[in-house]
Each structure stands twice: as C-alpha cells, then as structure tokens.
Design a protein around this motif. Structure first.
Motif, PDB file in Angstrom:
ATOM      1  N   ALA A 170       0.838  -1.205   0.000  1.00  0.00           N
ATOM      2  CA  ALA A 170       0.000   0.000   0.000  1.00  0.00           C
ATOM      3  C   ALA A 170       0.870   1.252   0.000  1.00  0.00           C
ATOM      4  O   ALA A 170       0.609   2.213  -0.727  1.00  0.00           O
ATOM      5  N   LYS A 171       1.914   1.236   0.813  1.00  0.00           N
ATOM      6  CA  LYS A 171       2.818   2.395   0.859  1.00  0.00           C
ATOM      7  C   LYS A 171       3.557   2.567  -0.457  1.00  0.00           C
ATOM      8  O   LYS A 171       3.756   3.697  -0.931  1.00  0.00           O
ATOM      9  N   LEU A 172       3.950   1.462  -1.095  1.00  0.00           N
ATOM     10  CA  LEU A 172       4.621   1.546  -2.400  1.00  0.00           C
ATOM     11  C   LEU A 172       3.682   2.111  -3.451  1.00  0.00           C
ATOM     12  O   LEU A 172       4.068   2.971  -4.248  1.00  0.00           O
ATOM     13  N   VAL A 173       2.449   1.622  -3.469  1.00  0.00           N
ATOM     14  CA  VAL A 173       1.454   2.080  -4.434  1.00  0.00           C
ATOM     15  C   VAL A 173       1.200   3.569  -4.267  1.00  0.00           C
ATOM     16  O   VAL A 173       1.104   4.320  -5.237  1.00  0.00           O
ATOM     17  N   ALA A 174       1.094   4.028  -3.020  1.00  0.00           N
ATOM     18  CA  ALA A 174       0.752   5.421  -2.744  1.00  0.00           C
ATOM     19  C   ALA A 174       1.896   6.393  -3.005  1.00  0.00           C
ATOM     20  O   ALA A 174       1.669   7.595  -3.135  1.00  0.00           O
ATOM     21  N   GLN A 175       3.119   5.920  -3.109  1.00  0.00           N
ATOM     22  CA  GLN A 175       4.267   6.815  -3.267  1.00  0.00           C
ATOM     23  C   GLN A 175       4.195   7.672  -4.518  1.00  0.00           C
ATOM     24  O   GLN A 175       4.688   8.783  -4.526  1.00  0.00           O
ATOM     25  N   GLY A 176       3.587   7.160  -5.573  1.00  0.00           N
ATOM     26  CA  GLY A 176       3.511   7.938  -6.797  1.00  0.00           C
ATOM     27  C   GLY A 176       2.314   8.868  -6.856  1.00  0.00           C
ATOM     28  O   GLY A 176       2.178   9.638  -7.786  1.00  0.00           O
ATOM     29  N   GLY A 177       1.434   8.822  -5.867  1.00  0.00           N
ATOM     30  CA  GLY A 177       0.216   9.623  -5.887  1.00  0.00           C
ATOM     31  C   GLY A 177       0.328  10.900  -5.085  1.00  0.00           C
ATOM     32  O   GLY A 177       1.385  11.280  -4.599  1.00  0.00           O
ATOM     33  N   GLU A 178      -0.814  11.545  -4.925  1.00  0.00           N
ATOM     34  CA  GLU A 178      -0.859  12.828  -4.219  1.00  0.00           C
ATOM     35  C   GLU A 178      -0.541  12.697  -2.737  1.00  0.00           C
ATOM     36  O   GLU A 178      -0.160  13.660  -2.087  1.00  0.00           O
TER      37      GLU A 178
END
Length: 184
Positions: free
Chosen positions: A120-128
């Motif tokens: 989840a943290k990896l996925v969110a790194q590229g987002g806002e």
C-alpha cells in the motif's frame, strides 16, 4: 496509481532484458547460443530477485488463477517453448509467501482482494499522498471498503489527513478528515 506502478515495473524489466539481450530475446538455438531453457531460467531468476526485493520468499510465473494469495503481481512473463506460459498474456510474475516480518494485510470483505501495508505504501508513493508529506506510524484497514488508511504528516487546521489506498484498484487519495468550522 497501481497501474502506473505496474507500468514502471514493466519498463524496468524490459530495459533489463534489453541490456541482457541487446539483439532481442534469443530463440532456442538462436542468437548468443542460449536455449529456451536458459532464457526461461533468466526470466524466472529475474522474477525471483524482484520479489525478494519486495520482501517475498518466492517469485513465480503462473496463470493468475494459479497464484497463492496474498500475492503481488509484477509483470507479464512468457516462457519459451512451453504451452503453459508460452503466449503473451497467459502468465504473470507473482510474488508470494511473504518473509516472516509480521507484515499486515488488508482484505476486502467478501472478495479475494488483499494488499499488504508495505505494498500500500509503495502504491501510494507515486500519488498525491506523498507529494509534500510522509506517512506516520498510525494506520488501519477498513475491511468493509477494502481500504488502508495511513495518517499523513501534513498540517491543515482542523484536519487530520490520511492517505486512503484501495486494495482492489490500487488507487490512492488524501482524505483530509476535517471537523467543525475553520475559523477564518
């Protein structure tokens, strides 16, 4: 966002294959003297290495219906000379069997969708969520909605922001969780 992460992984893998085989992936008995078995071994080794980098014990190239859950999907793989994974789109590199790290998972109720906190943290790194902030150590899983909620280190009066990551789609966004009236 999850799609963007997957696309980035595919680009890295393709670049690696180009570096390994500048004239293209050799066919059995073809360029550079590599057999299909040697090419397949290289693909499987790459899958294993990448999975280990994400904290998993095993990287496998299988059909999506054959993967053990929970698993992290990385990229499509074709194994030369096989019927099982011999065509584009049949198999993917999946990471399964997390190392014993006490990893926590969020599972969406009534579905097979699951995501580790690390993923989840990896996925969110590229987002806002992480443009001008960082994660705190406060988080929880809402199993009904299938979302991770990870508090963010952001300041906004009257608000307690969290990054919300959907375990099914991989989408992430900031939920500001503001309460009451904000004094002008």
């Amino acid at each position: 966002m999850y799609t963007m992460l997957a696309a980035a992984v595919v680009i890295v893998v393709m670049a690696s294959l180009i570096l390994m085989f500048p004239s293209g992936v050799p066919q059995e008995g073809g360029q550079e003297g590599l057999t299909a078995a040697q090419v397949n071994e290289g693909i499987l080794d790459r899958c294993q290495e990448e999975c280990e980098g994400y904290g998993y014990l095993e990287g496998v190239c299988v059909w999506p219906t054959e993967v053990e859950t929970p698993a992290l999907e990385l990229w499509g793989c074709v194994l030369e000379g096989t019927r099982h994974c011999g065509n584009e789109g049949q198999c993917k590199c999946f990471c399964q069997k997390l190392k014993e790290t006490g990893e926590e998972f969020c599972v969406k109720e009534g579905t097979g969708y699951t995501m580790s906190l690390t993923e989840a943290k990896l996925v969110a790194q590229g987002g806002e969520c992480l443009l001008d902030s960082s994660f705190t150590d406060v988080y929880y899983c809402n199993e009904f909605t299938g979302t991770w909620w990870i508090d963010l280190d952001l300041e906004k009066e009257g608000c307690n922001p969290a990054c919300v990551i959907d375990v099914q789609t991989g989408d992430s966004e900031i939920n500001w969780r503001c309460t009451g009236l904000v004094v002008p």
